[in-house]
Design a protein around this motif. Sequence first.
Motif, PDB file in Angstrom:
ATOM      1  N   TRP A 206       0.744  -0.760   0.066  1.00  0.00           N
ATOM      2  CA  TRP A 206      -0.029  -0.041  -0.153  1.00  0.00           C
ATOM      3  C   TRP A 206       0.842   1.071   0.276  1.00  0.00           C
ATOM      4  O   TRP A 206       1.057   1.550   0.710  1.00  0.00           O
ATOM      5  CB  TRP A 206      -0.969   0.274   1.489  1.00  0.00           C
ATOM      6  N   PRO A 207       1.558   1.922  -0.918  1.00  0.00           N
ATOM      7  CA  PRO A 207       2.256   2.822  -1.040  1.00  0.00           C
ATOM      8  C   PRO A 207       1.755   3.894  -0.715  1.00  0.00           C
ATOM      9  O   PRO A 207       0.818   4.636  -1.895  1.00  0.00           O
ATOM     10  CB  PRO A 207       2.738   3.234  -2.754  1.00  0.00           C
ATOM     11  N   LEU A 208       1.956   4.751   0.004  1.00  0.00           N
ATOM     12  CA  LEU A 208       2.420   6.026  -0.314  1.00  0.00           C
ATOM     13  C   LEU A 208       4.046   7.034  -0.525  1.00  0.00           C
ATOM     14  O   LEU A 208       4.778   7.465   0.458  1.00  0.00           O
ATOM     15  CB  LEU A 208       1.885   6.453   1.688  1.00  0.00           C
ATOM     16  N   ILE A 209       3.651   6.967  -1.208  1.00  0.00           N
ATOM     17  CA  ILE A 209       4.173   8.010  -2.221  1.00  0.00           C
ATOM     18  C   ILE A 209       3.956   9.439  -2.881  1.00  0.00           C
ATOM     19  O   ILE A 209       2.512   9.333  -3.707  1.00  0.00           O
ATOM     20  CB  ILE A 209       5.220   7.230  -3.769  1.00  0.00           C
ATOM     21  N   SER A 210       4.542  10.560  -3.064  1.00  0.00           N
ATOM     22  CA  SER A 210       4.170  11.855  -3.639  1.00  0.00           C
ATOM     23  C   SER A 210       5.601  12.446  -4.242  1.00  0.00           C
ATOM     24  O   SER A 210       6.155  11.617  -4.006  1.00  0.00           O
ATOM     25  CB  SER A 210       3.487  12.808  -3.025  1.00  0.00           C
ATOM     26  N   THR A 211       4.852  13.072  -5.365  1.00  0.00           N
ATOM     27  CA  THR A 211       6.188  13.979  -6.018  1.00  0.00           C
ATOM     28  C   THR A 211       6.891  15.519  -4.851  1.00  0.00           C
ATOM     29  O   THR A 211       6.595  15.414  -3.831  1.00  0.00           O
ATOM     30  CB  THR A 211       5.351  14.684  -6.928  1.00  0.00           C
ATOM     31  N   THR A 212       7.296  15.606  -5.437  1.00  0.00           N
ATOM     32  CA  THR A 212       8.577  16.299  -4.706  1.00  0.00           C
ATOM     33  C   THR A 212       8.069  17.991  -4.883  1.00  0.00           C
ATOM     34  O   THR A 212       7.583  18.267  -5.689  1.00  0.00           O
ATOM     35  CB  THR A 212      10.431  17.135  -5.269  1.00  0.00           C
ATOM     36  N   ARG A 213       7.720  18.398  -3.143  1.00  0.00           N
ATOM     37  CA  ARG A 213       6.967  19.662  -3.060  1.00  0.00           C
ATOM     38  C   ARG A 213       7.882  20.524  -2.822  1.00  0.00           C
ATOM     39  O   ARG A 213       8.059  21.831  -2.869  1.00  0.00           O
ATOM     40  CB  ARG A 213       5.604  19.081  -2.055  1.00  0.00           C
ATOM     41  N   LEU A 214       8.771  20.487  -1.470  1.00  0.00           N
ATOM     42  CA  LEU A 214       9.919  20.916  -0.747  1.00  0.00           C
ATOM     43  C   LEU A 214      10.569  21.754  -1.684  1.00  0.00           C
ATOM     44  O   LEU A 214      11.134  20.429  -1.925  1.00  0.00           O
ATOM     45  CB  LEU A 214       9.972  20.307   0.743  1.00  0.00           C
TER      46      LEU A 214
ATOM     47  N   ASP B  87       3.875 -11.147  -8.013  1.00  0.00           N
ATOM     48  CA  ASP B  87       2.960 -11.249  -9.526  1.00  0.00           C
ATOM     49  C   ASP B  87       2.059  -9.722 -10.204  1.00  0.00           C
ATOM     50  O   ASP B  87       1.703  -8.783 -10.231  1.00  0.00           O
ATOM     51  CB  ASP B  87       1.158 -11.684  -9.201  1.00  0.00           C
ATOM     52  N   ALA B  88       3.221 -10.095 -12.125  1.00  0.00           N
ATOM     53  CA  ALA B  88       2.983  -9.166 -12.408  1.00  0.00           C
ATOM     54  C   ALA B  88       1.138  -8.712 -12.712  1.00  0.00           C
ATOM     55  O   ALA B  88       0.828  -8.019 -12.987  1.00  0.00           O
ATOM     56  CB  ALA B  88       3.576  -9.526 -13.896  1.00  0.00           C
ATOM     57  N   ARG B  89       0.451 -10.007 -13.331  1.00  0.00           N
ATOM     58  CA  ARG B  89      -0.947  -9.884 -13.622  1.00  0.00           C
ATOM     59  C   ARG B  89      -1.740  -8.923 -12.713  1.00  0.00           C
ATOM     60  O   ARG B  89      -2.646  -8.030 -12.496  1.00  0.00           O
ATOM     61  CB  ARG B  89      -1.634 -11.573 -13.711  1.00  0.00           C
ATOM     62  N   LEU B  90      -1.794  -9.593 -11.296  1.00  0.00           N
ATOM     63  CA  LEU B  90      -1.755  -8.873 -10.188  1.00  0.00           C
ATOM     64  C   LEU B  90      -1.486  -7.285 -10.010  1.00  0.00           C
ATOM     65  O   LEU B  90      -2.179  -6.131  -9.343  1.00  0.00           O
ATOM     66  CB  LEU B  90      -2.408  -9.599  -8.979  1.00  0.00           C
ATOM     67  N   SER B  91      -0.570  -7.408 -10.326  1.00  0.00           N
ATOM     68  CA  SER B  91       0.001  -6.014 -10.296  1.00  0.00           C
ATOM     69  C   SER B  91      -0.547  -4.453 -11.058  1.00  0.00           C
ATOM     70  O   SER B  91      -0.703  -3.092 -10.256  1.00  0.00           O
ATOM     71  CB  SER B  91       1.855  -6.510 -10.174  1.00  0.00           C
ATOM     72  N   THR B  92      -0.776  -5.505 -12.347  1.00  0.00           N
ATOM     73  CA  THR B  92      -1.306  -4.022 -12.749  1.00  0.00           C
ATOM     74  C   THR B  92      -2.906  -3.902 -13.663  1.00  0.00           C
ATOM     75  O   THR B  92      -2.871  -3.711 -14.344  1.00  0.00           O
ATOM     76  CB  THR B  92      -0.491  -4.788 -14.635  1.00  0.00           C
ATOM     77  N   VAL B  93      -3.439  -4.791 -12.842  1.00  0.00           N
ATOM     78  CA  VAL B  93      -5.002  -4.827 -12.933  1.00  0.00           C
ATOM     79  C   VAL B  93      -5.176  -3.266 -13.013  1.00  0.00           C
ATOM     80  O   VAL B  93      -6.319  -3.561 -13.924  1.00  0.00           O
ATOM     81  CB  VAL B  93      -5.613  -6.158 -12.512  1.00  0.00           C
ATOM     82  N   PHE B  94      -4.918  -3.249 -11.868  1.00  0.00           N
ATOM     83  CA  PHE B  94      -5.302  -1.606 -11.481  1.00  0.00           C
ATOM     84  C   PHE B  94      -5.655  -0.938 -12.155  1.00  0.00           C
ATOM     85  O   PHE B  94      -5.581   0.639 -11.972  1.00  0.00           O
ATOM     86  CB  PHE B  94      -5.316  -1.335  -9.722  1.00  0.00           C
ATOM     87  N   GLN B  95      -4.351  -0.378 -13.507  1.00  0.00           N
ATOM     88  CA  GLN B  95      -3.947   0.110 -13.958  1.00  0.00           C
ATOM     89  C   GLN B  95      -5.052   1.116 -15.181  1.00  0.00           C
ATOM     90  O   GLN B  95      -5.714  -0.005 -15.268  1.00  0.00           O
ATOM     91  CB  GLN B  95      -2.302   0.106 -14.405  1.00  0.00           C
ATOM     92  N   GLY B  96      -4.616   1.953 -15.721  1.00  0.00           N
ATOM     93  CA  GLY B  96      -5.536   2.562 -16.274  1.00  0.00           C
ATOM     94  C   GLY B  96      -7.009   3.503 -15.715  1.00  0.00           C
ATOM     95  O   GLY B  96      -6.327   3.280 -14.458  1.00  0.00           O
TER      96      GLY B  96
ATOM     97  N   PRO C  95       1.147  -2.864  -6.769  1.00  0.00           N
ATOM     98  CA  PRO C  95       0.612  -2.357  -7.854  1.00  0.00           C
ATOM     99  C   PRO C  95       1.567  -0.740  -7.923  1.00  0.00           C
ATOM    100  O   PRO C  95       3.234   0.049  -7.750  1.00  0.00           O
ATOM    101  CB  PRO C  95      -0.749  -1.538  -6.852  1.00  0.00           C
ATOM    102  N   GLN C  96       0.940   0.540  -8.623  1.00  0.00           N
ATOM    103  CA  GLN C  96       1.269   1.604  -9.262  1.00  0.00           C
ATOM    104  C   GLN C  96       1.815   2.001  -7.941  1.00  0.00           C
ATOM    105  O   GLN C  96       1.023   1.918  -7.042  1.00  0.00           O
ATOM    106  CB  GLN C  96       0.534   2.102 -10.193  1.00  0.00           C
ATOM    107  N   ARG C  97       2.577   3.341  -8.131  1.00  0.00           N
ATOM    108  CA  ARG C  97       3.726   3.579  -7.497  1.00  0.00           C
ATOM    109  C   ARG C  97       2.901   5.086  -6.152  1.00  0.00           C
ATOM    110  O   ARG C  97       2.708   5.001  -5.213  1.00  0.00           O
ATOM    111  CB  ARG C  97       5.085   4.406  -7.414  1.00  0.00           C
ATOM    112  N   MET C  98       1.839   5.776  -7.428  1.00  0.00           N
ATOM    113  CA  MET C  98       1.247   6.834  -7.280  1.00  0.00           C
ATOM    114  C   MET C  98      -0.232   6.739  -7.636  1.00  0.00           C
ATOM    115  O   MET C  98      -0.789   6.974  -8.739  1.00  0.00           O
ATOM    116  CB  MET C  98       1.828   7.870  -7.504  1.00  0.00           C
TER     117      MET C  98
END
Length: 771
Positions: free
Chosen positions: A203-211, A415-424, A461-464
Amino acid sequence: MAEAADFQGMTPSPARRWALRAASLLVGAPLLAATAQLPPAPAAQAAEEASGSRTVDVSLDSLSPAAPVKGDTVTLSGTVTNKSRTPVTEAHVGLRVGKPLSGRTQLDTAADRTGFVESVEPDELETYVVKIPELAPGISKDFSLAVPVDKLDLDDPGVYQLGVTLSGKTRGRSTERVLGVERTFLPWQSSPAQQKTQLTYLWPLISTTRLSAETGSDEQQTPVFENDDLARELAPGGRLEQLVSLGNELPVTWVIDPDLLATVEAMVKGYTVKDKATGSTSAGTRENRNVAKDWLNSLEKAVKDQKVVALPFADPDLASLAHRGKQVPGSLNQLQRATEAAVITVDSILHVKPSTDFAWPVEGAVDPAIVNAATSAGAHHVIARSDSLGEGGNLRYTPTAVRPIGAGRTAVVADARLSTVFQGDMSRAENSTRAVQQFLAHTLALTLQDEDKQRSIVVAPQRMPSVTQVQTMAAALRALSAGRWTQPLDLEAAAKAKPDPGATTRVPGSAAYPEELRDRELPTSAFETIKATQQRLDQFKVVLTRPERVVTPFGNAINREMSTSWRGKDTAAGAYREDVQGYLLALTEEVNLIEKSTATLSGRSATIPVTVQNKLVQDVDHLVLRLRSTMPTRLKLGEGEGQAETRVPIKVRGGHSQSVKIPTTANANGKVQVVAQLFTEDNTPYGPPMQFTVKVNEVTPTIMLVIAGGVLLLVLAGIKMYSQRKRAAARDEVPEDGTDQDENPEQPSDPPADTGPESGEPKATGEKVDR
């Protein structure tokens, strides 16, 4: 003759060519007619029927429950849209249930099907239909089908394909046919599986650079943000808020970028935001500060007593470091600094001890260089993905995620299938529903691959993920909450699972690394800039009395320059690096030598003042001022015998200047260039050198003697004139009637009388005339 010439290959006349073509057409016409009357081939007929199934678009927007059990009623809702130019009449929406699919490969094949071939499709459930009398061109209508599970003929556990079809008539076709179809999967496991799959979901908590690297000069060092966009992600309904609020209810492993925590904490304490148009800053609003505070409090509660994995600070791009950064010495040292900062940040803000034993390259793509770079900072586990490291070798089932890759390191293969299924685009309900059902179908299918063998599966899953992607992931995990074929497992436990002996463990070579990922890496020039900035920071901090006020914000900013979030943003990334380097340079230049004009020396020895200025808020120390004479034979510096160079320790209070007086000794007249420069105590130059001219007007001892002799003669002449006038005045005072000579006897020491000839000219009144 003509026929013979044609036979021999000679070119016929135009008239003869026309006659030959006409004959050919007359002979071939009956054959063409006969061919046209033949029935179409099966493949052609299938293509025709498949094209007809695209007349109406069928969208399946929801399926509930996603994983039914006995006694449930499955409800399917969606929309049908007429995409043709003619109306559809006497139509209805129906449901078709296929046979259980065997294995994950069949799921992949079934997911790719789009058309409808009557001869291979399952029959429609006649009782459960939704009638649509007419559907005009371009018009959409909603539908909802509710079917009891016991009417779906779900016998053995497995994954079934459901087909939702719209059948009807169109102009020119009197018979009913299928005009649109949409398919989905229905997992059926009404009782607990014999061996449940252990599922680890990151469960990734990642964002872009702001500071930015800039801070205020106040004691709190108020941070300066590049923009105020983070507040929207933290606010209710925002991406990061959804990750925390939904993740709090789910069995997940939190994977956190410590930079995000540091940034949010900075918002809570008070911050300012750059206005790039004007170059000024404005204070962050109290509302945004409260939003940040609430989010941080919610996260702290969510991760309490949970496993937390901390990425290196700012989530550095491991692939870029491995492929480009290695060309710049010292780049991997930054990864070590980022890892050390991660532990301190997470522990101080969330009050949990994170694990830093996992490295996560972009999209789980690995090669030997990436593995080496990823583990150089102490991590023993690399989160790879099965489409990079391999699915499972020759195994007939999906293997356990953990795989040894040598040197005491392991790859945790998601697992590639499970990791990419929620992209899009998950904002479309049909895409979200399809993704949830595919996720559930694959988790059940891999569980049923070998019911006697329990395996540990990881999903990265995807990072963000976007808001709708987060919501879709949460819906899928909630559907597994009954635990009929999966059970949750945290990442640290998954890394300790027993590997499958037959699973692939060979790390692919560098040539196998995807080019589309390589093209988006940070360039080598980025790491050269990072190195130069770090070197300048190392030099700057040694002269500061409170170095932490500079080291911490700039160290974090340097880590942010390597962030994975810069991928695909070359212009913005370059601008950020330049801003950090430029701001640090501006700070170092606040301690400098004040430019000096020509100095004139009149005399053998004198002092030259040189001023050091400190515009910083804090004091500076451990500096040395060096002055060097370019002509030591003419001008020597320092005390005593003097020398070509002199050194003076420097310490200047914040906001003050210090003037240093350097003793000099001149030996000859003329101009001498003097070079002044600041150094640190370890002999590293600090700032550029300053050069100025010293003009020497020296007075030699001979000249001094002549001048002294002249002054002495003048003094003696003055004394003599004074004595003579005094004696003359005494003689002028003798009485006219005569005075007894005994009263003024001539002294033996008196000089003899001047016996020079008298002048025949009358004497002026009062003038003394010596006889």
